[in-house]
Design a protein around this motif. Structure first.
Motif, PDB file in Angstrom:
ATOM      1  N   PRO A  69       0.827  -1.202   0.000  1.00  0.00           N
ATOM      2  CA  PRO A  69       0.000   0.000   0.000  1.00  0.00           C
ATOM      3  C   PRO A  69       0.864   1.256   0.000  1.00  0.00           C
ATOM      4  O   PRO A  69       1.945   1.270   0.593  1.00  0.00           O
ATOM      5  N   ILE A  71       0.488   3.915   1.627  1.00  0.00           N
ATOM      6  CA  ILE A  71       0.712   4.484   2.963  1.00  0.00           C
ATOM      7  C   ILE A  71       1.917   3.815   3.629  1.00  0.00           C
ATOM      8  O   ILE A  71       2.707   4.472   4.307  1.00  0.00           O
TER       9      ILE A  71
ATOM     10  N   GLU C  25      -1.875   4.751  21.366  1.00  0.00           N
ATOM     11  CA  GLU C  25      -0.625   5.225  20.780  1.00  0.00           C
ATOM     12  C   GLU C  25      -0.010   6.296  21.672  1.00  0.00           C
ATOM     13  O   GLU C  25       0.527   7.279  21.189  1.00  0.00           O
ATOM     14  N   LEU C  32      -0.457  -0.840  23.343  1.00  0.00           N
ATOM     15  CA  LEU C  32      -0.932  -2.196  23.094  1.00  0.00           C
ATOM     16  C   LEU C  32      -0.057  -3.227  23.756  1.00  0.00           C
ATOM     17  O   LEU C  32       1.169  -3.150  23.708  1.00  0.00           O
ATOM     18  N   LEU C  36      -2.735  -7.221  21.296  1.00  0.00           N
ATOM     19  CA  LEU C  36      -3.430  -6.095  20.695  1.00  0.00           C
ATOM     20  C   LEU C  36      -4.493  -5.495  21.601  1.00  0.00           C
ATOM     21  O   LEU C  36      -5.223  -4.613  21.191  1.00  0.00           O
ATOM     22  N   ARG C  61     -10.340   1.075  20.607  1.00  0.00           N
ATOM     23  CA  ARG C  61      -9.199   1.855  20.145  1.00  0.00           C
ATOM     24  C   ARG C  61      -9.595   2.777  18.996  1.00  0.00           C
ATOM     25  O   ARG C  61     -10.247   2.355  18.052  1.00  0.00           O
ATOM     26  N   MET C  62      -9.227   4.033  19.089  1.00  0.00           N
ATOM     27  CA  MET C  62      -9.475   4.980  17.999  1.00  0.00           C
ATOM     28  C   MET C  62      -8.308   5.938  17.922  1.00  0.00           C
ATOM     29  O   MET C  62      -7.700   6.253  18.949  1.00  0.00           O
ATOM     30  N   LYS C  63      -8.040   6.447  16.711  1.00  0.00           N
ATOM     31  CA  LYS C  63      -7.009   7.477  16.563  1.00  0.00           C
ATOM     32  C   LYS C  63      -7.363   8.653  17.460  1.00  0.00           C
ATOM     33  O   LYS C  63      -8.539   9.025  17.565  1.00  0.00           O
TER      34      LYS C  63
ATOM     35  N   SER D 163      -5.648  -0.793   3.792  1.00  0.00           N
ATOM     36  CA  SER D 163      -4.711  -0.274   4.789  1.00  0.00           C
ATOM     37  C   SER D 163      -5.201   1.054   5.356  1.00  0.00           C
ATOM     38  O   SER D 163      -4.855   1.416   6.480  1.00  0.00           O
ATOM     39  N   ALA D 166      -7.029   1.560   8.686  1.00  0.00           N
ATOM     40  CA  ALA D 166      -6.275   1.765   9.925  1.00  0.00           C
ATOM     41  C   ALA D 166      -6.686   3.068  10.583  1.00  0.00           C
ATOM     42  O   ALA D 166      -6.750   3.168  11.811  1.00  0.00           O
ATOM     43  N   SER D 169      -9.578   2.956  12.901  1.00  0.00           N
ATOM     44  CA  SER D 169      -9.390   2.036  14.023  1.00  0.00           C
ATOM     45  C   SER D 169      -9.680   0.570  13.742  1.00  0.00           C
ATOM     46  O   SER D 169     -10.018  -0.178  14.645  1.00  0.00           O
ATOM     47  N   ASN D 171      -8.110  -2.960  13.258  1.00  0.00           N
ATOM     48  CA  ASN D 171      -6.808  -3.561  13.552  1.00  0.00           C
ATOM     49  C   ASN D 171      -6.314  -4.411  12.401  1.00  0.00           C
ATOM     50  O   ASN D 171      -5.955  -5.561  12.571  1.00  0.00           O
ATOM     51  N   PHE D 174      -1.883  -2.725   8.548  1.00  0.00           N
ATOM     52  CA  PHE D 174      -1.126  -1.493   8.690  1.00  0.00           C
ATOM     53  C   PHE D 174      -1.283  -0.905  10.090  1.00  0.00           C
ATOM     54  O   PHE D 174      -0.326  -0.407  10.681  1.00  0.00           O
ATOM     55  N   ASN D 175      -2.480  -0.976  10.607  1.00  0.00           N
ATOM     56  CA  ASN D 175      -2.714  -0.428  11.939  1.00  0.00           C
ATOM     57  C   ASN D 175      -1.894  -1.183  12.977  1.00  0.00           C
ATOM     58  O   ASN D 175      -1.280  -0.584  13.868  1.00  0.00           O
ATOM     59  N   VAL D 176      -1.883  -2.483  12.877  1.00  0.00           N
ATOM     60  CA  VAL D 176      -1.092  -3.283  13.812  1.00  0.00           C
ATOM     61  C   VAL D 176       0.380  -2.897  13.712  1.00  0.00           C
ATOM     62  O   VAL D 176       1.067  -2.735  14.724  1.00  0.00           O
ATOM     63  N   THR D 178       1.744   0.017  12.718  1.00  0.00           N
ATOM     64  CA  THR D 178       2.089   1.317  13.295  1.00  0.00           C
ATOM     65  C   THR D 178       1.918   1.297  14.804  1.00  0.00           C
ATOM     66  O   THR D 178       2.687   1.925  15.520  1.00  0.00           O
ATOM     67  N   THR D 179       0.913   0.566  15.269  1.00  0.00           N
ATOM     68  CA  THR D 179       0.705   0.535  16.706  1.00  0.00           C
ATOM     69  C   THR D 179       1.852  -0.176  17.406  1.00  0.00           C
ATOM     70  O   THR D 179       2.429   0.329  18.376  1.00  0.00           O
TER      71      THR D 179
END
Ligand SMILES: Nc1ncnc2c1ncn2[C@@H]1O[C@H](COP(=O)(O)OP(=O)(O)OP(=O)(O)O)[C@@H](O)[C@H]1O
Ligand SMILES: Nc1ncnc2c1ncn2[C@@H]1O[C@H](COP(=O)(O)OP(=O)(O)OP(=O)(O)O)[C@@H](O)[C@H]1O
Ligand SMILES: [Mg+2]
Ligand SMILES: [Mg+2]
Lengths: 221, 247, 238, 221, 247
Positions: A69, A71, C25, C32, C36, C61-63, D163, D166, D169, D171, D174-176, D178-179
Motif C-alpha cells: 500500500p 501508505i 498510541e 498495546l 493487541l 481503540r481509535m485514533k 490499509s 487503519a 481504528s 486492527n 497497517f494499523n497493527v 504502526t501501533t
C-alpha cells in the motif's frame, strides 16, 4: 450532517487556508510526478535493456511498489530515508510519492515504447544509428507523445494519492481539513469541503486530459 | 556490367530457433548491378536482405562488402550500415518528423554533417524523387507512394554504395506502384548497385541485370531476366512463374 | 444513534457494558500489549471506573484525533484517553473531574538551543493532531506540523525532523527511556486530564464522577499512578 | 535501518498478531469487494438502463468516487454514517471501502456488459425473451465471466486500499504495524515486516488472477 | 401454394436518422411459401427482416401476422416473436451454454415448458439437423456450419410458424455452406414458411417459391425463380444478376 448555511459559511471562511493547501497539494503532485517521470523512464529503459540483471532490478521495483500500500511506502520512505540523510519534509514527501508514481509511470513508458512500431528501430539502425541513438532520437519522442494521456491520468491519481502525505505532516488539503475539523470539532463539514476541492481539481484535470487525448488523436500519424 | 564485386556472400546460414531459414547461400553482386530476388512467401528473401544489412545476425558463412569480410566482432556495424541503404515494405518513416527532418536526421546525427549542408542535399534528393514541395509536411499527410519515395530519399541521403529494397511496392495501392518503380528505375539507370525483393515481375524483367530465385532457403537459380522468364531451368521456377502469371 | 437507556436516564451503547475509548498510541497512558489489547494508565483507570459503575469495562481503540468526534457520534460511551480539559472541547463534550494532572513540555534533540517557549518563535514544532498541545504550540510559533500520534511526532523529532515537539511530559520521558534521542526542556503549564462523555448524557457523567471520587478516596488511582510513573500524578499539585 | 537479526526476531515474535491482522485485512477486503460487486452491478445496470436520470445517478456516483481520495471517502462515510445510525466499526469500514470499490467495479461491469456482442441480445429477444430476461440469462453470465480477471485486480487494489481502514481504528495489517511500532518505539522494523505481508499477499493474489485469466482464455468462445 | 396469408406488409417505411432505408414496402408471404430476398448490399434486406421480427421499430405502415395487425402498442412483442423465428448471419449462439442448453433455454424460460419435455424436443431437433452427438458440447467447439444448424434448431424449438434467415451461410467457409442449405431445404420441404435473405442464387433457384429483388429500399420485382433468373423484367435486376454470376 451540517446544515447548508453553516457549510457555506465555513466554506467561505476557510477559503484562504484551503487555497494555500491546494497550492501545496498541486506543488507536491507536480514535483512527485516530474520526479516520477525520471524514475519511470529510467526503470522502463532498464526493463527493455535486454540485460537480464537490469530487467530484474526494474521488475523488483515495480513489484515492490505495486505489492504494498502507498501508505506503507510513505511511512517507510519518510522515516527510512531520514535514517540515512535528512532532506526537508516537502522533498521527503515528494520523493516518497515519486517513488510510488515512478513504478506506474515506468509501466506506462514500457508500454508506449513497446507500442512504437519495430520498423522504426530498424529504420534508424539501417541509417547507421546505434541502438541508443535510435532510442533517443526516434523511439522515445514517439513513446513520450503516446504517454501523455496516461501520464495525465497518473497525474490525477497522484493528486488524490498526495492526500496521504497528510500523515507525514504535509499541510496539504486533507491534512488541513482534518486539522481544522478536529480544531473546530466539526470534521464532517471540513471533510465535505475538502471533497469539493478535490472534485473540482479532478474534474478540471480530467477535462484537460481528454482535450489532450483528442488533440493527439487528431494529429496522430 | 562492371566487374567489381560489391557484395559477396559465401555459405551463409541462418536459423530462427529450429527453423533453418537460409541454407548455404552463395551470391555475388557487382557494382551497378541490379539483382531482383524473387520467390514464394517464406522462402527467406527478407531474411537474406536483413542479413546483408546486419539487422539479423548470421549463424554461419561470410559476407564481404567491397571485398572486405564484415563481422560484428571486427567492424562497427553502424558504420557498415551507412554504406548499405535499406528501404522497407512499410516505409518506416519517422512520423514525428517532417519529410525534410526525416531525410536530414541521419546525416546530421550519424555523419555529423553541418545542418545547412544536410538540408541542401535533402532538397536535391527531394527534387530527384519529385517531392520538393512536400519538404515541410509530416509523413501522415503523404500517400503511400510518396512515403516510399521519401524513404528512398532518406536512404540515399547517407550516400550508400548499395541499396536494398524489401518489397518496396507491396504495401501500396496498385495505382501508386508506378511512381515508386519509376524512381527505382532512375536510380538503377544512374548506376546504383541494388538488391530488390519484389513481386513486380514487369519491373524485374525490365530493370534487373539478374534474377535470383529463392525457394525454401536456397538459391535455386540465378540468371539474366530473358533466360529466367522465357527459359527457366528448374521445375520449381516454372511452377513459381505460373502462379505469379495468374495474379 | 440509538442507545440503551437505564432507569436513571443513563444512556449506554450496551446496558451491560462501559465502552471506553483510547488511542493506544500514547505510551504509557495507553498502548498495546502483544495481544493487541490496550493497557496503560488510562486503560487501568477506565477499567476501574467501569467496575465501579457495575458494568463490564470494554476498551475501544481509535485514533486520538477521532476520539472527540467518536464520542459525539456515539462510537463509545466515554473516552479515557488523557484529554486535557479546555474550553473549546467543553463546547462539544462534557468532562469529568480530573483524574490526573500533568502538563505539556517542550522536547528537542539533545543538541538544541531551544530551552524555553521564547526560543520557539519561528521554529517548526510538531504536535499530535487534535491535541491541546497544538493550541499551546500555536501561541509561540505559527510553523506547526501535524501528526496522528505524539509518538510519531517524537520519532520524527528524534531522527532529525522539526525543531521541537510539545507533548505531555510523561510521554516524552518514557520515549526518552526507550532510546529516542530527545531532551525535555521547559515545562510550559499545568493541565488537568479528564474523562470525556457526550454532552447529552449527564446521568452517565454524574455516575463517572462518583466513581472517580470513590477511586481517589480508596487510593486506587494513586496505586495505578505509582505503578506506571513511580509517583502520584493524580493529586492536584500545590 | 534495523539489523537483520533484530528484524528476523521481531518478525517471528510478531507473527501471531500479524496473522490475525492478515485475517482481518482479508475479511475486510473480501466483504468490501463482495458488497462492492453488488453496488457495482447496480450502478452498471443504471448506467446502461437507457433512462437518462438513472444514467446521471450512476455517473454522479462514479464521478464522486473517482474525484476524491479514498481517505476522504473513508472519513466522510465513517463519521457520516455514524451520525445517522450506528453500525459496528467493521461494517462501517467495509461499507466505506465497498462504496469506493463499487464505482470501479461498476465501470468494470459496464465495460464487460457492453463488450458482449450485440447479437446475443438480439438472439435472446428473437426467441421471445424480454430485455430483462435476456440481460439476466444471456448477457450478464457472459459479462460476469469476462469481469473475473479485472475483478481479481480490483481485489488486489482493494487489499492495499484496506490499509487506510487503519485510520478508522480497524486492527488490520497497517494499523497493527504502526501501533506495534509506536509501542516498541521501532516503527521501521514493523513497517518493513508489514510490507512483506502485503507483498506475499499481493504476489499470491496476482498468481491466482493470472491463472484465472489463462483458464478463461483457454475455455473462451 | 397454400393461399393463407402468413405475413402481409403494407406500405412499410423505415429510416435511420436521415437515411431512408425502407420505402413503401408491400409484400405478402403465404403459408409454406419460401421467399428469397435478394439485392445488393445496403438495399435494406436485413432491415426488412428485422422489422418483421420487431427487432427494428417501423416508422410507418402495417405488418400483419396471420391476418392480425401487430403493433408494439397493442401486442406483447415478445409473444409475437415466438411465432416468428430468426436465424442470424453470425449464429449468435450463447457461448456460455452447451448446445442442448442453447436449445432448451427459451422453451423453458419463455414458454415455461417442463425441462424434461424441452430436453426431449431438443434432442429430436438435434437429430433433425444431424447433430445429436453434439448435445453437451459448447458452441466454441463447433464448426461454423454446425453452429448455424444449432441456431436453426434453437429457433425451431420455439415452434415458430414463420422462419426468417438473414444470410445464414455468408459467414461460413465455402465447404460448410452445403450442410446448412440442406437443412434449410428440408425445412422448406416440410412446409415451413420461410423468408430468406441470401446470396446463394443456386439455393434460391432450387428452393424458393418466389424471389423478391430489393434495390435502394424498394421492392423492384417479385417473381417465381424461373422467370426471375431467366427473364428478369427490370434493368436493375439484370445488372444485379450479372454481378452475382461473376462471383
Ligand atoms: N524474427 C523471426 N523469428 C522467427 N522466425 C522468423 C523471423 N523472421 C522470419 N522468420 C521465418 O523465417 C522464414 C523466412 O521468412 P522471410 O521473411 O525471410 O521470408 P520472405 O521470403 O521474405 O517471405 P515474404 O514474401 O512473405 O516476405 C519464414 O518462415 C518466417 O516465418
Ligand atoms: N442501426 C442502424 N443505424 C443506422 N443505419 C443503419 C442501421 N442498420 C442499417 N443501417 C443502414 O441502412 C441501410 C440498409 O442496411 P441493411 O443492413 O438493411 O442492408 P442489407 O440489404 O441487409 O445489406 P447487406 O447485404 O450488406 O447485409 C444501410 O445503408 C445501412 O448502413
Ligand atoms: Mg519478406
Ligand atoms: Mg444484411
Amino acid at each position: 450532517m451540517p446544515s447548508f448555511s453553516h457549510f457555506f459559511q465555513t466554506f467561505i471562511s476557510s477559503k484562504g487556508l484551503f487555497l494555500d493547501a491546494t497550492l501545496l497539494t498541486l506543488k507536491l503532485t507536480i514535483v512527485s510526478i516530474l520526479i516520477g517521470i525520471i524514475f519511470g523512464l529510467f526503470f522502463a529503459l532498464l526493463k527493455i535493456s535486454r540485460i537480464k540483471i537490469l530487467e530484474y532490478i526494474s521488475n523488483a521495483y515495480v513489484f515492490l511498489v505495486r505489492g504494498t500500500p502507498l501508505i506503507v511506502q510513505i511511512f517507510i520512505l519518510y522515516f527510512g530515508f531520514s535514517g540515512i540523510f535528512l532532506i526537508p519534509d516537502f522533498w521527503a514527501a515528494a520523493l516518497a510519492l515519486a517513488f510510488h508514481n515512478g513504478a506506474y509511470i515506468a509501466e506506462i513508458f514500457r508500454g508506449t515504447i513497446q507500442s512504437v512500431d519495430k520498423g522504426q528501430m530498424e529504420a534508424g539502425r539501417s541509417l547507421g544509428m546505434t541502438r541508443g541513438t535510435a532510442m533517443r532520437r526516434i523511439i522515445l519522442p514517439q513513446a513520450f507523445r503516446r504517454a501523455l494521456p496516461p501520464l495525465g491520468n497518473q497525474f490525477i491519481i497522484g493528486l488524490k494519492d498526495s492526500s496521504l502525505a497528510a500523515f507525514i505532516s504535509m499541510n496539504e488539503l486533507f491534512n488541513v481539513a482534518t486539522t481544522l475539523g478536529s480544531n473546530h470539532f466539526d470534521e464532517m463539514t471540513y471533510l465535505l469541503i475538502v471533497a469539493i476541492y478535490y472534485l473540482v481539481l479532478v474534474a478540471l484535470l480530467t477535462m484537460i486530459v481528454s482535450m489532450l487525448e483528442k488533440k493527439l488523436a487528431i494529429s496522430d500519424r | 556490367m562492371n566487374s567489381r564485386e560489391m557484395i559477396k556472400i559465401e555459405n551463409l546460414n541462418k536459423s530462427f530457433g529450429s527453423l533453418h531459414v537460409l541454407k548455404d547461400i552463395d551470391l555475388s553482386v557487382y557494382e551497378s548491378e541490379v539483382v531482383c530476388l524473387v520467390g514464394s512467401s517464406g522462402s527467406g528473401k527478407s531474411t537474406l536482405l536483413r542479413c546483408l544489412n546486419f539487422l539479423e545476425k548470421k549463424d554461419g558463412g561470410s559476407i564481404f562488402i567491397r571485398g572486405e569480410e564484415i563481422s560484428p566482432d571486427t567492424h562497427n556495424i553502424n558504420d557498415v550500415r551507412q554504406t548499405v541503404g535499406m528501404v522497407f515494405q512499410h516505409f518506416n518513416l519517422f512520423p514525428h518528423k517532417t519529410v525534410l527532418e526525416n531525410i536530414i536526421e541521419a546525416p546530421i546525427i550519424v555523419k555529423k554533417i553541418p545542418k545547412s549542408e544536410a538540408v541542401d542535399e535533402a532538397r536535391e534528393l527531394l527534387q530527384k524523387v519529385g517531392l520538393e514541395d512536400k519538404a515541410d509536411v509530416y509523413p501522415s499527410k503523404l500517400s503511400g507512394g510518396q512515403k516510399q519515395r521519401v524513404a528512398i530519399a532518406r536512404s540515399l541521403a547517407m550516400k550508400p554504395d548499395i541499396m536494398l529494397f524489401d518489397e518496396p511496392t507491396s504495401a501500396l495501392d496498385p495505382e501508386l506502384v508506378g511512381e515508386v518503380l519509376t524512381t527505382m528505375k532512375e536510380l538503377a539507370d544512374e548506376g546504383m548497385t541494388m538488391v530488390v525483393v519484389t513481386h513486380e515481375m514487369g519491373f524485374a524483367r525490365e530493370v534487373a541485370d539478374s534474377i535470383v530465385f529463392m525457394n525454401d532457403g536456397k538459391i535455386l537459380e540465378k540468371n539474366c531476366p530473358e533466360e529466367f522468364f522465357d527459359n527457366p531451368k528448374e521445375e520449381r521456377t516454372k511452377e513459381f512463374l505460373k502462379t505469379t502469371a495468374l495474379k | 444513534a440509538q442507545k440503551d437507556e437505564l432507569s436513571d436516564g443513563t444512556k449506554l451503547i450496551d446496558k451491560e457494558e462501559f465502552i471506553f475509548a483510547a488511542s493506544g498510541e500514547f505510551k504509557p497512558f495507553s498502548y498495546l500489549k502483544d495481544d493487541l489489547s490496550m493497557t496503560g494508565f488510562d486503560i487501568e483507570v477506565g477499567n476501574a471506573v467501569g467496575k465501579e459503575l457495575g458494568l463490564k469495562p470494554v476498551q475501544k481503540r481509535m485514533k486520538f484525533k477521532g476520539l472527540i468526534e467518536g464520542i459525539k457520534t456515539g462510537r463509545a460511551d466515554a473516552a479515557v484517553a488523557s484529554h486535557t480539559i479546555n474550553p473549546d472541547r467543553a463546547k462539544h463534550v462534557a468532562f469529568s473531574t480530573p483524574y490526573y494532572y500533568s502538563g505539556p513540555q517542550i522536547f528537542t534533540r539533545p543538541d538544541s538551543d531551544i530551552k524555553t517557549v521564547d526560543d520557539l518563535k519561528g521554529k517548526e514544532v510538531a504536535v499530535a493532531k487534535g491535541s491541546t498541545y497544538a493550541d499551546v504550540a500555536g501561541k509561540y510559533t505559527s510553523n506547526l506540523k501535524m501528526y496522528d500520534s505524539d509518538i510519531t511526532a517524537l520519532k520524527a523529532l528524534s531522527i532529525g525532523r522539526h525543531d521541537a515537539v510539545i507533548t505531555d511530559f510523561v510521554t516524552g520521558k518514557s520515549s526518552q527511556q526507550e532510546g529516542f534521542k530527545i531532551k525535555g526542556q521547559q515545562l510550559i503549564e499545568r493541565s488537568e486530564q479528564a474523562i470525556v462523555v457526550p454532552k447529552d448524557n449527564p446521568e452517565l457523567l454524574k455516575r463517572i464522577n462518583m466513581a472517580l471520587q470513590k477511586l481517589r478516596d480508596d487510593g486506587t488511582l494513586a496505586r495505578i499512578s505509582q505503578k506506571y510513573f513511580g509517583q502520584d500524578i493524580t493529586k492536584k499539585p500545590e
